[in-house]
Design a protein around this motif. Structure first.
Motif, PDB file in Angstrom:
ATOM      1  N   SER A 168      59.489  18.018 -14.017  1.00 40.70           N
ATOM      2  CA  SER A 168      58.801  19.296 -13.836  1.00 40.70           C
ATOM      3  C   SER A 168      57.611  19.160 -12.896  1.00 40.70           C
ATOM      4  N   GLY A 169      56.900  18.027 -12.980  1.00 35.10           N
ATOM      5  CA  GLY A 169      55.767  17.799 -12.089  1.00 35.10           C
ATOM      6  C   GLY A 169      56.190  17.650 -10.644  1.00 35.10           C
ATOM      7  N   LEU A 170      57.271  16.910 -10.416  1.00 34.46           N
ATOM      8  CA  LEU A 170      57.764  16.736  -9.056  1.00 34.46           C
ATOM      9  C   LEU A 170      58.320  18.043  -8.508  1.00 34.46           C
ATOM     10  N   ALA A 171      58.921  18.851  -9.376  1.00 37.31           N
ATOM     11  CA  ALA A 171      59.394  20.168  -8.944  1.00 37.31           C
ATOM     12  C   ALA A 171      58.213  21.040  -8.517  1.00 37.31           C
ATOM     13  N   ALA A 172      57.109  20.947  -9.257  1.00 36.62           N
ATOM     14  CA  ALA A 172      55.915  21.709  -8.899  1.00 36.62           C
ATOM     15  C   ALA A 172      55.342  21.227  -7.572  1.00 36.62           C
ATOM     16  N   CYS A 173      55.357  19.916  -7.350  1.00 30.33           N
ATOM     17  CA  CYS A 173      54.891  19.381  -6.069  1.00 30.33           C
ATOM     18  C   CYS A 173      55.746  19.911  -4.922  1.00 30.33           C
ATOM     19  N   ALA A 174      57.046  19.941  -5.134  1.00 31.56           N
ATOM     20  CA  ALA A 174      57.946  20.465  -4.107  1.00 31.56           C
ATOM     21  C   ALA A 174      57.637  21.925  -3.808  1.00 31.56           C
ATOM     22  N   GLU A 175      57.271  22.697  -4.846  1.00 30.18           N
ATOM     23  CA  GLU A 175      56.935  24.104  -4.655  1.00 30.18           C
ATOM     24  C   GLU A 175      55.652  24.278  -3.849  1.00 30.18           C
ATOM     25  N   ARG A 176      54.767  23.300  -3.912  1.00 29.43           N
ATOM     26  CA  ARG A 176      53.521  23.372  -3.158  1.00 29.43           C
ATOM     27  C   ARG A 176      53.696  22.904  -1.715  1.00 29.43           C
ATOM     28  N   LEU A 177      54.879  22.422  -1.370  1.00 25.06           N
ATOM     29  CA  LEU A 177      55.151  21.941  -0.011  1.00 25.06           C
ATOM     30  C   LEU A 177      55.924  22.974   0.789  1.00 25.06           C
ATOM     31  N   ASN A 178      55.556  23.089   2.055  1.00 20.80           N
ATOM     32  CA  ASN A 178      56.371  23.865   2.974  1.00 20.80           C
ATOM     33  C   ASN A 178      57.678  23.116   3.223  1.00 20.80           C
ATOM     34  N   PRO A 179      58.739  23.811   3.637  1.00 26.02           N
ATOM     35  CA  PRO A 179      59.994  23.107   3.961  1.00 26.02           C
ATOM     36  C   PRO A 179      59.751  21.968   4.954  1.00 26.02           C
ATOM     37  N   GLY A 180      60.317  20.806   4.641  1.00 29.30           N
ATOM     38  CA  GLY A 180      60.098  19.630   5.474  1.00 29.30           C
ATOM     39  C   GLY A 180      58.778  18.938   5.223  1.00 29.30           C
ATOM     40  N   GLY A 181      58.030  19.428   4.222  1.00 27.79           N
ATOM     41  CA  GLY A 181      56.745  18.813   3.902  1.00 27.79           C
ATOM     42  C   GLY A 181      56.919  17.485   3.176  1.00 27.79           C
ATOM     43  N   VAL A 182      55.847  16.706   3.134  1.00 28.88           N
ATOM     44  CA  VAL A 182      55.901  15.326   2.648  1.00 28.88           C
ATOM     45  C   VAL A 182      55.058  15.152   1.392  1.00 28.88           C
ATOM     46  N   LEU A 183      55.627  14.493   0.395  1.00 25.31           N
ATOM     47  CA  LEU A 183      54.887  14.041  -0.778  1.00 25.31           C
ATOM     48  C   LEU A 183      54.664  12.543  -0.644  1.00 25.31           C
ATOM     49  N   ALA A 184      53.395  12.122  -0.692  1.00 25.65           N
ATOM     50  CA  ALA A 184      53.040  10.704  -0.615  1.00 25.65           C
ATOM     51  C   ALA A 184      52.203  10.356  -1.839  1.00 25.65           C
ATOM     52  N   VAL A 185      52.611   9.333  -2.573  1.00 22.40           N
ATOM     53  CA  VAL A 185      51.950   8.965  -3.836  1.00 22.40           C
ATOM     54  C   VAL A 185      51.538   7.500  -3.779  1.00 22.40           C
ATOM     55  N   TRP A 186      50.245   7.246  -3.954  1.00 21.27           N
ATOM     56  CA  TRP A 186      49.741   5.870  -3.963  1.00 21.27           C
ATOM     57  C   TRP A 186      50.056   5.209  -5.293  1.00 21.27           C
ATOM     58  N   SER A 187      50.343   3.904  -5.250  1.00 21.24           N
ATOM     59  CA  SER A 187      50.604   3.159  -6.476  1.00 21.24           C
ATOM     60  C   SER A 187      50.131   1.721  -6.331  1.00 21.24           C
ATOM     61  N   ALA A 188      49.621   1.175  -7.421  1.00 20.47           N
ATOM     62  CA  ALA A 188      49.171  -0.211  -7.414  1.00 20.47           C
ATOM     63  C   ALA A 188      50.329  -1.196  -7.444  1.00 20.47           C
ATOM     64  N   GLN A 189      51.545  -0.678  -7.650  1.00 25.39           N
ATOM     65  CA  GLN A 189      52.722  -1.548  -7.651  1.00 25.39           C
ATOM     66  C   GLN A 189      53.956  -0.693  -7.369  1.00 25.39           C
ATOM     67  N   PRO A 190      55.000  -1.300  -6.825  1.00 24.80           N
ATOM     68  CA  PRO A 190      56.221  -0.531  -6.558  1.00 24.80           C
ATOM     69  C   PRO A 190      56.858  -0.037  -7.850  1.00 24.80           C
ATOM     70  N   SER A 191      57.546   1.094  -7.765  1.00 29.11           N
ATOM     71  CA  SER A 191      58.214   1.667  -8.937  1.00 29.11           C
ATOM     72  C   SER A 191      59.592   2.167  -8.521  1.00 29.11           C
ATOM     73  N   ALA A 192      60.610   1.374  -8.832  1.00 33.27           N
ATOM     74  CA  ALA A 192      61.978   1.794  -8.535  1.00 33.27           C
ATOM     75  C   ALA A 192      62.340   3.051  -9.311  1.00 33.27           C
TER      76      ALA A 192
END
Length: 228
Positions: A168-192
């Protein structure tokens, strides 16, 4: 965002308790550090991963003119300062829920790191909770979301933040993006697992970029593009 060991004992410069718990600014040697609810968040030691967060998002937008970026989390100001130093960004909105952190930048010890960026006419600081903002259907949309409010999707700072990385959170992020927009998330370690979650949420061109380190696990930026 890695704590650097220095011989001096840390000195607390300010301590505030608010709706989300305690936030502390302390000085440890030459470094300024932000601690939230007893969890080390970030310090002024480096900034490479924060710069990568902004640059990777901008590069994924290809040649989109004057894109509007939302930076989730003001922190020590590295992401904001780097975005403001890049004339390719159009508007720069920073969402920060901790009034104390905003104060430390506007008229406190962190001011030298962000004064130029805060004076930039493209910059707007929004005192708000990021989760509420991305879930607000009345909020505007952006070309890029650069999120750095936790130590990563698998290591949240505040209870409840994990909902941002849920379907649901990622869906909300997508709604806040224009088409072709980018979500970038910082992390202290990789997460498959988070890469899989991004794909399941419909994001395209999902990838993870690493910040090289001498030893230990590298910081990373997880990226996904909303379908055009």
């Amino acid at each position: 965002m890695h704590d650097r060991h220095t011989p001096e004992h840390p000195v607390t410069l300010d301590r505030r308790t608010g709706p989300h718990g305690e936030v502390v600014l302390r000085k440890h040697g030459d470094l300024l550090q932000i601690i939230a609810n007893g969890t080390f968040l970030m310090d002024t030691s480096d900034g490479r991963s924060e710069r990568l967060l902004v640059d990777a998002a901008r590069d994924a937008l290809d040649d989109r003119p004057a894109p509007h970026v939302l930076i989730g989390g003001l922190g020590v100001g590295f992401s904001l300062a780097h975005a403001a130093a890049d004339p390719r960004w159009g508007r720069i909105t920073v969402v920060e829920r901790e009034e104390a952190i905003i104060d430390w930048h506007r008229d406190g010890p962190l001011k030298p790191l962000s004064a130029t960026a805060l004076a930039d006419p493209r910059t707007r600081i929004l005192h708000a909770d990021l989760l509420a903002h991305v879930h607000d259907p009345a909020a505007r949309t952006y070309d890029a979301l650069c999120l750095d409010i936790d130590n990563g999707p698998d290591w949240t700072v505040t209870e409840g933040n994990d909902s941002l990385y849920s379907p649901s959170g990622l869906a909300a992020c997508a709604e806040r993006l224009n088409p072709g927009g980018v979500l970038a998330v910082w992390s202290a370690q990789p997460s498959a697992g988070f890469e899989k979650a991004l794909r399941n949420a419909g994001f395209e061109r999902v990838r993870t970029e690493e910040v090289p380190v001498v030893r230990g696990v590298p910081d990373v930026v997880h990226l996904g593009v909303r379908a055009a």
